[in-house]
Design an enzyme around this catalytic site. Structure first.
Site, short mmCIF file in Angstrom:
data_model
loop_
_atom_site.label_atom_id
_atom_site.label_comp_id
_atom_site.label_asym_id
_atom_site.label_seq_id
_atom_site.Cartn_x
_atom_site.Cartn_y
_atom_site.Cartn_z
N ASP A 48 47.10 48.21 37.85
CA ASP A 48 46.89 47.85 36.45
C ASP A 48 46.73 49.10 35.58
OD1 ASP A 48 46.45 46.44 34.15
OD2 ASP A 48 44.69 45.36 34.88
N ASP A 49 47.67 49.29 34.64
CA ASP A 49 47.61 50.42 33.70
C ASP A 49 47.59 51.78 34.39
OD1 ASP A 49 47.77 48.80 31.55
OD2 ASP A 49 45.90 49.42 30.62
N CYS A 82 50.93 44.64 29.10
CA CYS A 82 50.51 44.10 30.39
C CYS A 82 51.04 42.70 30.66
CB CYS A 82 48.97 44.11 30.46
SG CYS A 82 48.32 43.47 32.01
#
Length: 222
Positions: A48-49, A82
């Protein structure tokens, strides 16, 4: 640009995970030619990210995954946010087809996603045992009824409810909601990893596993 780089790396990580999963099924071994017709188990690891240039801080990943995989150096993403990227991963479609342009409503987040046909539904119909461990989509678990909602196609479902975090979070695990606190054993990446490993050890083959921890998203709590 920085966010685009983060998701460029996410695509690369996905590709490496798929290659590694196929290798684990027998490709690249002396028996590969005899087993090439078998349906491989597939494991997708979606961080994530994560910045594309942060692999230097992950020597184990470099050694065990990258060194045995393929890096796609000419990769692009149409919508580098996202939730739109996650829905594209699940469907192979752009935002104008998924209805998800943003992380939050309107036109974004879990409430905007039409999930009747995804990777999970297609593979499930093909005889795969399917599982997700971790983050699904932004805003999933915010509504009171979400804890009882399992998207179509998933045989095993363990997902963050509402807030995604390293400590002090909730997971819905096969319909049961559990709160995790701030003990070292509650660290969400480790909790999810243990559950994913157990799934791999006991799942009926072939299987498709999507492992989507919160890490290394800020605040990047160790």
């Amino acid at each position: 640009m920085e966010r685009r780089h983060a998701y460029w790396f996410g695509v690369t990580t996905l590709a490496l995970a798929l290659v590694a999963a196929c290798a684990g099924a027998g490709l690249g071994t002396p028996a590969a030619s005899a087993r090439s017709s078998e349906r491989p188990n597939v494991i997708v690891v979606l961080t994530d990210d994560q910045r594309w240039d942060s692999l230097s801080a992950m020597p184990t990943v470099e050694k065990e995954l990258v060194a045995h995989g393929v890096t796609f150096r000419n990769s692009f993403v149409a919508n580098s946010l996202c939730c739109p990227s996650r829905t594209s991963l699940l469907t192979g479609k752009y935002s104008h087809s998924t209805g998800v342009y943003r992380n939050m409503p309107p036109h974004g987040g879990f409430p905007s996603f039409r999930d009747s046909r995804t990777t999970a539904t297609v593979l499930h119909r093909a005889g795969y045992t399917t599982a997700l461990f971790g983050k699904y989509l932004n805003r999933y678990g915010v509504g009171a009824a979400d804890a009882h909602y399992v998207p179509p196609g998933w045989d095993h479902w363990t997902a963050f409810l509402g807030k995604t975090a390293y400590y002090d979070y909730r997971l819905v695990d096969q319909g049961r909601v559990r709160h995790y606190g701030r003990a070292p054993s509650d660290y969400s990446t480790d909790v999810l990893a243990r559950k994913a490993i157990s799934f791999v050890a006991h799942a009926r083959r072939p299987f498709f596993l999507e492992f989507t921890p919160f890490g290394p998203h800020e605040p990047a709590t160790p």
